[in-house]
Structure formats: C-alpha cells, structure tokens
Scaffold this active site. Sequence first.
Site, PDB file in Angstrom:
ATOM      1  N   ASP A 136       0.860  -1.178   0.000  1.00 41.13           N
ATOM      2  CA  ASP A 136       0.000   0.000   0.000  1.00 41.13           C
ATOM      3  C   ASP A 136       0.899   1.232   0.000  1.00 41.13           C
ATOM      4  O   ASP A 136       1.712   1.406   0.909  1.00 41.13           O
ATOM      5  CB  ASP A 136      -0.895  -0.008   1.237  1.00 41.13           C
ATOM      6  CG  ASP A 136      -2.016   1.012   1.145  1.00 41.13           C
ATOM      7  OD1 ASP A 136      -1.791   2.096   0.554  1.00 41.13           O
ATOM      8  OD2 ASP A 136      -3.116   0.744   1.659  1.00 41.13           O
ATOM      9  N   THR A 206       2.558 -11.033 -10.258  1.00 42.20           N
ATOM     10  CA  THR A 206       1.387 -10.940  -9.391  1.00 42.20           C
ATOM     11  C   THR A 206       0.272 -10.219 -10.127  1.00 42.20           C
ATOM     12  O   THR A 206       0.506  -9.506 -11.101  1.00 42.20           O
ATOM     13  CB  THR A 206       1.695 -10.183  -8.092  1.00 42.20           C
ATOM     14  OG1 THR A 206       1.845  -8.785  -8.378  1.00 42.20           O
ATOM     15  CG2 THR A 206       2.964 -10.710  -7.425  1.00 42.20           C
ATOM     16  N   ARG A 207      -0.939 -10.381  -9.622  1.00 45.02           N
ATOM     17  CA  ARG A 207      -2.073  -9.713 -10.253  1.00 45.02           C
ATOM     18  C   ARG A 207      -1.983  -8.201 -10.085  1.00 45.02           C
ATOM     19  O   ARG A 207      -2.450  -7.441 -10.944  1.00 45.02           O
ATOM     20  CB  ARG A 207      -3.383 -10.236  -9.683  1.00 45.02           C
ATOM     21  CG  ARG A 207      -3.580  -9.990  -8.207  1.00 45.02           C
ATOM     22  CD  ARG A 207      -4.931 -10.495  -7.739  1.00 45.02           C
ATOM     23  NE  ARG A 207      -5.127 -10.290  -6.312  1.00 45.02           N
ATOM     24  CZ  ARG A 207      -6.256 -10.559  -5.679  1.00 45.02           C
ATOM     25  NH1 ARG A 207      -7.280 -11.057  -6.352  1.00 45.02           N
ATOM     26  NH2 ARG A 207      -6.369 -10.343  -4.387  1.00 45.02           N
TER      27      ARG A 207
END
EC number: 2.1.1.33
Length: 227
Positions: A136, A206-207
């Site tokens: 994040d 990764t997505r």
Amino acid sequence: MPDMTMKSQPDRLYGRQRGHALRPRQQRLLDLTLPRLRYAGPSSLRGVSPLWLEIGFGGGEHAVAQIEAHPDVTLIACEVFENGLCSLLSRLLPEPLDEETAPLPGNLRVWDDDARPLLRDLPDQVLDRVFLMFPDPWPKARHAKRRFVHPENAATLARVMKPGAEWRIASDDPTYQAWVPEVMERQTAFELLAVSNERPEGWPPTRYEAKAIRAGRQPLYWRYVRR
C-alpha cells in the site's frame, strides 16, 4: 524528500481487513485451513533454514510460486486482508479438496496479523530473504509514516536479516518509487544491488503487477542486501 525525523510509526493497522462478504467455502478455509498453517512463533523456527518472509502477500500468487519453486525454503507469508488470505488458501486447496484434512505444503507458515510484531519477536539474523511486493503506497504526505518502507522497519529488518540476505521491493506508485531510495540510502545496514523497470528473473508475477501495467503504470523493482 522524505522527512527522516518523522514521528514513529503508529502501532496500529490501517486500511481494510475485509472486502466483499465471504462465501461459505472461504469461511471454511479461514476456520479450518488457516489454523493448520498459522505461524506459531519463534520457537517453531528452530532448525528451520533457509527462512524467507513475505510482507503483504495480496492474492498469494507470489507466495505459492516461491514455495513451489523452492521446496527447501520455509516461507512465512503475512497478510491481514481476509479476502487475500482466502485467495492464498484456495490456491493451496482448490475445490473439492477438504479444508480440514487435505495435505498442505510443509514449507509455508501464514501470519494473519500486523507483520511488525512478528518481526520484533524474531531472533537476530534469522531471515535469508524478505519480499515486499506492491505494498500500500499511502501516497498522501500526511500518511507517509504508514508506509512499510520506513526507518523503523528498516532497522528491525536489519536486525533479523542475516548478512548477505536480500530484501526485494516492488512498487508501481510514483510516490513510493521516489520514497524507497530516499529512505534506503540512509540505511547503512543495506546496500543497493540493483533497481530495474523490468521484473528480474526469478520474481513471480502478481495480479497487482499485471493491473498496474494494464493501467499504464511502470513498476520498479529493487534488490537490497544486508551488509
């Protein structure tokens, strides 16, 4: 430029821990499968080596790829978001495998809470590799102290990582991309090995990475080594 005299990080979690409502099978995975994998504290690591740590595994693609590619390595995978936990568990136990009895990989531990207390409890020089993949970014300046790449966390990692251990970081956020080198250049315990805008070999996709690229954002990938 980041303010290295910033206040200490708040000892609390920010952000969501649950997204959409859980389906019945997801709830069973949390209730029955997660306890079978949950990290049980430093005493459970006696004799475990090599030991890797992933902080915030998202959908679990990277964690699963790493334990499958490196069966000799034990990985502690940290994530607080319930839907991410369910995604990892469902990758390990796709239907119709039983949540309570189906075999699970022996080289994976899951920590479903804040990674910082876990790090504080680890013995000195125990980790061989650390992953922080697309964390994040907390892009607002007033939220900078919430970012995981922070002097306090870097100091903790320096204590628990072995000399020569590697810290891998990836981010697609421009604010974070400027933040990482500014923070890390001041950490005498770490040396920059490489930074690239191409995903290095051996870094599973990764997505979140795919989503960033589709949106036109260019990820950066850092490799730091513990001196």
